[in-house]
Structure formats: structure tokens, C-alpha cells
Design a protein around this motif. Structure first.
Motif, PDB file in Angstrom:
ATOM      1  N   MET A  97     -19.073 -31.085  20.615  1.00 21.71           N
ATOM      2  CA  MET A  97     -17.744 -31.665  20.769  1.00 21.71           C
ATOM      3  C   MET A  97     -17.763 -33.110  20.302  1.00 21.71           C
ATOM      4  N   SER A  98     -16.659 -33.547  19.690  1.00 18.48           N
ATOM      5  CA  SER A  98     -16.571 -34.906  19.190  1.00 18.48           C
ATOM      6  C   SER A  98     -15.105 -35.313  19.119  1.00 18.48           C
ATOM      7  N   PRO A  99     -14.826 -36.610  18.944  1.00 17.48           N
ATOM      8  CA  PRO A  99     -13.438 -37.055  18.798  1.00 17.48           C
ATOM      9  C   PRO A  99     -12.712 -36.379  17.644  1.00 17.48           C
ATOM     10  N   ARG A 100     -13.429 -35.999  16.600  1.00 20.56           N
ATOM     11  CA  ARG A 100     -12.791 -35.328  15.461  1.00 20.56           C
ATOM     12  C   ARG A 100     -12.188 -33.989  15.875  1.00 20.56           C
ATOM     13  N   GLY A 101     -12.733 -33.394  16.937  1.00 20.49           N
ATOM     14  CA  GLY A 101     -12.140 -32.154  17.439  1.00 20.49           C
ATOM     15  C   GLY A 101     -10.759 -32.392  18.009  1.00 20.49           C
ATOM     16  N   ASP A 102     -10.566 -33.523  18.681  1.00 24.64           N
ATOM     17  CA  ASP A 102      -9.236 -33.882  19.180  1.00 24.64           C
ATOM     18  C   ASP A 102      -8.270 -34.115  18.025  1.00 24.64           C
ATOM     19  N   VAL A 103      -8.765 -34.685  16.926  1.00 26.37           N
ATOM     20  CA  VAL A 103      -7.908 -34.921  15.759  1.00 26.37           C
ATOM     21  C   VAL A 103      -7.410 -33.590  15.206  1.00 26.37           C
ATOM     22  N   PHE A 104      -8.294 -32.590  15.161  1.00 27.90           N
ATOM     23  CA  PHE A 104      -7.892 -31.253  14.701  1.00 27.90           C
ATOM     24  C   PHE A 104      -6.783 -30.696  15.601  1.00 27.90           C
ATOM     25  N   SER A 105      -6.994 -30.752  16.910  1.00 27.70           N
ATOM     26  CA  SER A 105      -5.987 -30.235  17.848  1.00 27.70           C
ATOM     27  C   SER A 105      -4.666 -30.967  17.691  1.00 27.70           C
ATOM     28  N   TYR A 106      -4.743 -32.282  17.487  1.00 32.88           N
ATOM     29  CA  TYR A 106      -3.517 -33.059  17.293  1.00 32.88           C
ATOM     30  C   TYR A 106      -2.794 -32.619  16.017  1.00 32.88           C
ATOM     31  N   GLY A 107      -3.555 -32.356  14.943  1.00 28.31           N
ATOM     32  CA  GLY A 107      -2.936 -31.885  13.701  1.00 28.31           C
ATOM     33  C   GLY A 107      -2.211 -30.569  13.877  1.00 28.31           C
ATOM     34  N   ILE A 108      -2.819 -29.636  14.614  1.00 31.66           N
ATOM     35  CA  ILE A 108      -2.167 -28.355  14.898  1.00 31.66           C
ATOM     36  C   ILE A 108      -0.908 -28.582  15.740  1.00 31.66           C
ATOM     37  N   LEU A 109      -1.009 -29.461  16.740  1.00 27.18           N
ATOM     38  CA  LEU A 109       0.154 -29.779  17.570  1.00 27.18           C
ATOM     39  C   LEU A 109       1.295 -30.328  16.709  1.00 27.18           C
ATOM     40  N   LEU A 110       0.992 -31.225  15.780  1.00 24.09           N
ATOM     41  CA  LEU A 110       2.016 -31.817  14.928  1.00 24.09           C
ATOM     42  C   LEU A 110       2.668 -30.759  14.038  1.00 24.09           C
ATOM     43  N   LEU A 111       1.873 -29.874  13.454  1.00 21.96           N
ATOM     44  CA  LEU A 111       2.443 -28.793  12.641  1.00 21.96           C
ATOM     45  C   LEU A 111       3.296 -27.854  13.491  1.00 21.96           C
ATOM     46  N   GLU A 112       2.867 -27.607  14.715  1.00 27.98           N
ATOM     47  CA  GLU A 112       3.638 -26.749  15.623  1.00 27.98           C
ATOM     48  C   GLU A 112       4.975 -27.382  15.965  1.00 27.98           C
ATOM     49  N   MET A 113       4.986 -28.698  16.184  1.00 28.48           N
ATOM     50  CA  MET A 113       6.234 -29.393  16.478  1.00 28.48           C
ATOM     51  C   MET A 113       7.202 -29.329  15.294  1.00 28.48           C
ATOM     52  N   LEU A 114       6.671 -29.396  14.076  1.00 27.97           N
ATOM     53  CA  LEU A 114       7.511 -29.395  12.883  1.00 27.97           C
ATOM     54  C   LEU A 114       8.037 -28.007  12.534  1.00 27.97           C
ATOM     55  N   THR A 115       7.272 -26.967  12.835  1.00 27.69           N
ATOM     56  CA  THR A 115       7.651 -25.602  12.445  1.00 27.69           C
ATOM     57  C   THR A 115       8.196 -24.773  13.602  1.00 27.69           C
ATOM     58  N   ARG A 116       7.935 -25.205  14.812  1.00 29.27           N
ATOM     59  CA  ARG A 116       8.253 -24.435  16.023  1.00 29.27           C
ATOM     60  C   ARG A 116       7.605 -23.046  15.948  1.00 29.27           C
ATOM     61  N   ARG A 117       6.369 -23.038  15.524  1.00 28.91           N
ATOM     62  CA  ARG A 117       5.565 -21.821  15.462  1.00 28.91           C
ATOM     63  C   ARG A 117       4.247 -22.069  16.186  1.00 28.91           C
ATOM     64  N   ARG A 118       3.908 -21.189  17.120  1.00 29.18           N
ATOM     65  CA  ARG A 118       2.632 -21.305  17.816  1.00 29.18           C
ATOM     66  C   ARG A 118       1.493 -20.935  16.858  1.00 29.18           C
ATOM     67  N   PRO A 119       0.343 -21.575  17.000  1.00 27.35           N
ATOM     68  CA  PRO A 119      -0.799 -21.181  16.157  1.00 27.35           C
ATOM     69  C   PRO A 119      -1.304 -19.788  16.492  1.00 27.35           C
ATOM     70  N   THR A 120      -0.864 -19.242  17.625  1.00 27.80           N
ATOM     71  CA  THR A 120      -1.263 -17.884  18.028  1.00 27.80           C
ATOM     72  C   THR A 120      -0.154 -16.874  17.760  1.00 27.80           C
ATOM     73  N   ASP A 121       0.850 -17.258  16.983  1.00 24.56           N
ATOM     74  CA  ASP A 121       1.952 -16.348  16.654  1.00 24.56           C
ATOM     75  C   ASP A 121       1.417 -15.084  15.984  1.00 24.56           C
ATOM     76  N   ASP A 122       2.083 -13.965  16.233  1.00 20.14           N
ATOM     77  CA  ASP A 122       1.637 -12.677  15.688  1.00 20.14           C
ATOM     78  C   ASP A 122       1.606 -12.668  14.169  1.00 20.14           C
TER      79      ASP A 122
END
Length: 444
Positions: free
Chosen positions: A305-330
Motif C-alpha cells: 500500500m502507498s499514497p499512490r493507491g489513494d490517488v488511483f481511488s481518487y481518480g476513479i471517484l472523479l470519473l464516477e462523479m463525472l459519468t454517474r457510473r459506478r466502477p462496478t456497473d454491470d
């Protein structure tokens, strides 16, 4: 003997009786001897000058010295007392202010535990009507403390094998971490029957509600503000906290919104304390290292685990906010992920993936540029390679630039210059290009 005027025979261990002839001496000192009778006390032998011989007595000079010494000590004590008294009176007001400030600090740092019975009363015995959310780690209830404070009570599931580790980890972080964009802990409850953390209550719930409940929507300006708030919180954990902290579980349900829609990052149950600002990773002691869809790819490969892992999660969160699509969407199956789906549409066809509610403030050139810049940043943060991701300090700086250039109230046909370098697709990877394009096709 009448011609002898002064005779000092003190301290000679003399014994026996004093001769009569000796008694006629005007000034006679026979003190501190073992004579059988006292020196004469007639007019010739003034008690101020003649020290008489008393078997157990003390010389007059010794007594005088001790008395004078005692008087001097008392005088010094009185002077010191008066000086300190004046200083104390002069600073009494400041002392009271210091005490009040110190008490407030202690109240914030040292959280007194709350009794189990008080929690039962605050939540109506954890009634379902007060349930806010639940998962495998526990449940969150709303309630009111005895003093009227509205709170959110996080009760851990003691049947979960990691519950005790999660409780200790979250307490360790929240005990010292202080930032306006972090959820503030009020107190705790820890017995053999319950492990609970009591937080301030956020009236607008979680970001997840605003993304996926039809009754809740937010415009681009609000989204940008929330993205900046979360970035500031993670930046603080990585750089400015008492020790570097990796959150490990950045996702919409862990972003809480207050009455002014200010975002507060919460849930530090699986966070990790690391050495201050170090590039080294740390192995997790808790099996789960985040939530599915938000976990950095390298976590599954080496468990580091490292701070770069948080950056990845933040990037997914930002894309989710912009698309309103969960990363676990079917729709995301096989090689298709939220990251790759947005990447295929970027930048010419972003209108195909962006959430239309973000265009409520108008489809101006500024809006288009802001959306493209945010998607560009989300793709960069969620790169598969940790080395390709920016730091959270860089992310905060880039978001500030985006915010300064975004003005949704102004409709202009003039294309704003990009605030960050364009990201272009190069052999399947997102890279930074030094040259910015002067024109881009608009699909809005």
C-alpha cells in the motif's frame, strides 16, 4: 586580680566551682564550660557583655546570629511573596484566558468515552428508523446526545474478525488528524459488548446519495467544489498530518456533505499510518485494502500500500462523479472498465459519457473545457502504473487552476487555453503532452 579587666575562658571544658577572685573581673566570659555555678550577675557584669557559664546553655552571640538569620529568611520570603503576588494579579486575566483555551483544546483532543446506555438512549436503542447505512464492517445510526448534539453513531460489527483492528486504526487516526474536510470524531464507546465511534452529523448525507438518487442532483460547480474538498483532505493525510496516512477506501459513500455541501472524508477503518513523506510502501495488516472497483491494481499484485493507491481511488471517484457510473456497473465486464470506457470517448466524444445533469448551468465553452480538464485529470490519476499518477499535492494544484478558469455564468465563443497539459493516448496509455491544442471539437 583587680587589675584584670577582661578575661575570656569560654569553650575550655573547665569544671568545678568559680573562684571568688575570678568573679571580681569586670568582663568575664566562662560560657560553654562545665562549671558548677553561674557567673555573677551583679552590676559589674552586664548581661550584654558577660557570657555566663551554664552547663547546657548557648552563647548569646550564637542566639543573636540565628535570630538575625531567621529574620532575614522571613524578610526574603515576604518580598518574594509580594513580587509573585503582584505578577499573578497583573496576569490574572491572561491566565484565565489561557485556562479556557487549554480546556477547549483538551476537549477536542481527549474524547471522553460515552456509556453504552447513553448510546441506546441517543439512537432509540438503535432503531431501524435511525439507520443511515450498513455494510459488513458495521452500521451507522443518527441520534441525539443528552446535550442535544446531533450525531452519527458508527457501530462496528463485532462478529467481523477485523473489527477490533478497524476500531483501533480509526481511533488512532481521528485522535490527532484535524482538517476542515475530514469527518470530526466527538467521542467513542468501547466495552466488551460494543465498539462505536460517534461523529458529527452531516445533514446532506453522502456523495453517493447525490450521485444515484433521482431526487438529488448537483451541478458542475458543486461537483468541482466537492472534488477539491476531497483532494484537500487526502493531500492533508499524505503531507500535513502528524504522520503520513494512506486512507485506502476513497469512494462516494465515504464522502459526507454538510448543510453547505462542503465535503468531509470519513471512514478510516482500514487506513494505514506510514513514515512521514516516504516513498516506501507498507504491507497491510488487514485483509481488505479497499472497496472493489476503487482498489489500485498494484494492491492485488503485491499487497503493498502507498499514497499512490489513494490517488488511483481518487481518480476513479472523479470519473464516477463525472459519468454517474459506478466502477462496478454491470456494463463493465472483461477488459472494459470505467477508466477504459471514459478513455475511449476522451476527448472528442465526452458528451457520450458525461452525466447530463452537470450541464444544468449551461453548455458554454467554459463548461466544456472544465469537463474535459476534469476527465483528463481523472484518467491520469487512475492510470494502471503508479509512477504515471500525480501526487495529491499536484492534484490539488491542478484542480485550483481548473476552478480559476471555470466560469459557468459566462457564455463566450472564445476558447479558453487549457490550464493543464493535454493528455493524449499513446500506445494505450495516458501521457502528458507539452503542447496544448488550440482547438477542440465540441459535442455539446
Amino acid at each position: 586580680m583587680n587589675e584584670l579587666y577582661w578575661l575570656d575562658l569560654s569553650n575550655n571544658k573547665l569544671t568545678g566551682q568559680i573562684p571568688e577572685c575570678v568573679k571580681q573581673i569586670s568582663y568575664l566570659d566562662l560560657s560553654n564550660n562545665e562549671l558548677e555555678e553561674a557567673a555573677p550577675t551583679g552590676k559589674k557584669h552586664s548581661t550584654a557583655l558577660v557570657k555566663v557559664a551554664i552547663p547546657t546553655g548557648k552563647s548569646h552571640s550564637t542566639v543573636v546570629i540565628k535570630v538575625l538569620g531567621a529574620v532575614a529568611v522571613v524578610a526574603v520570603f515576604i518580598v518574594c511573596f509580594l513580587v509573585f503576588g503582584v505578577l499573578w494579579i497583573r496576569n490574572l486575566h491572561n491566565r484565565e484566558e489561557f485556562k479556557q483555551t487549554f480546556r477547549k483544546i483538551l476537549q477536542k483532543v481527549e474524547h471522553p468515552r460515552i456509556a453504552h446506555e447513553e448510546l441506546l438512549a441517543a439512537t432509540n436503542r438503535f432503531h431501524n428508523s435511525n439507520l443511515l447505512s450498513t455494510n459488513s464492517f458495521g452500521s451507522v445510526y443518527k441520534g441525539f446526545l443528552a446535550d442535544g448534539t446531533r450525531v452519527a453513531v458508527k457501530v462496528l460489527n463485532l462478529m467481523h474478525e477485523q473489527s477490533h483492528k478497524i476500531f483501533r486504526a480509526e481511533c488512532k487516526v481521528l485522535q490527532k488528524a484535524r482538517h476542515r474536510n475530514l469527518a470530526r470524531i466527538i467521542t467513542t464507546c468501547s466495552t466488551i459488548h460494543i465498539k462505536a465511534l460517534i461523529f458529527e452529523y452531516f445533514s446532506n448525507g453522502s456523495l453517493e446519495k447525490y450521485l444515484y438518487q433521482s431526487s438529488c442532483r448537483m451541478g458542475l460547480r458543486t461537483l468541482l467544489n466537492i472534488a477539491i474538498d476531497v483532494a484537500h483532505a487526502v493531500e492533508y493525510l499524505h503531507y500535513d498530518c502528524f504522520v503520513q496516512i494512506v486512507h485506502c477506501d476513497i469512494k462516494p459513500s465515504n464522502v459526507l456533505l454538510d448543510e453547505s455541501m462542503t465535503a468531509h472524508l470519513s471512514d478510516f477503518g482500514i487506513s494505514r499510518l506510514m513514515g512521514r513523506i516516504t516513498a516506501n510502501s507498507v504491507t497491510s495488516t488487514i485483509d481488505l485494502k479497499g472497496s472493489v472497483g476503487y482498489i489500485a491494481p498494484e494492491y492485488g499484485l503485491n499487497g503493498m500500500m502507498s499514497p499512490r493507491g489513494d490517488v488511483f481511488s481518487y481518480g476513479i471517484l472523479l470519473l464516477e462523479m463525472l459519468t454517474r457510473r459506478r466502477p462496478t456497473d454491470d456494463m463493465f465486464d472483461g477488459d472494459l472498465s470505467l477508466h477504459s470506457w471514459v478513455k475511449r470517448a476522451f476527448p472528442e466524444r465526452v458528451a457520450e459519457v458525461v452525466d447530463t445533469s452537470l450541464l444544468m448551468e449551461g453548455a458554454s465553452k467554459e463548461t466544456e473545457e472544465c469537463l474535459i480538464s476534469l476527465m483528463r485529470l481523472g484518467l491520469l490519476c487512475s492510470s494502471d502504473s503508479p509512477e504515471a499518477r500525480p501526487t495529491m499535492r499536484d492534484v490539488s494544484s491542478l484542480l485550483k487552476n481548473i476552478q480559476q478558469d471555470f466560469n459557468p455564468d459566462t457564455s463566450s465563443s472564445i476558447k479558453l487555453k487549457p490550464t493543464i497539459s493535454n493528455l493524449v493516448c499513446d500506445r494505450g496509455a495516458i501521457t502528458i503532452c507539452e503542447e496544448a491544442s488550440d482547438t477542440q471539437s465540441s459535442t455539446f
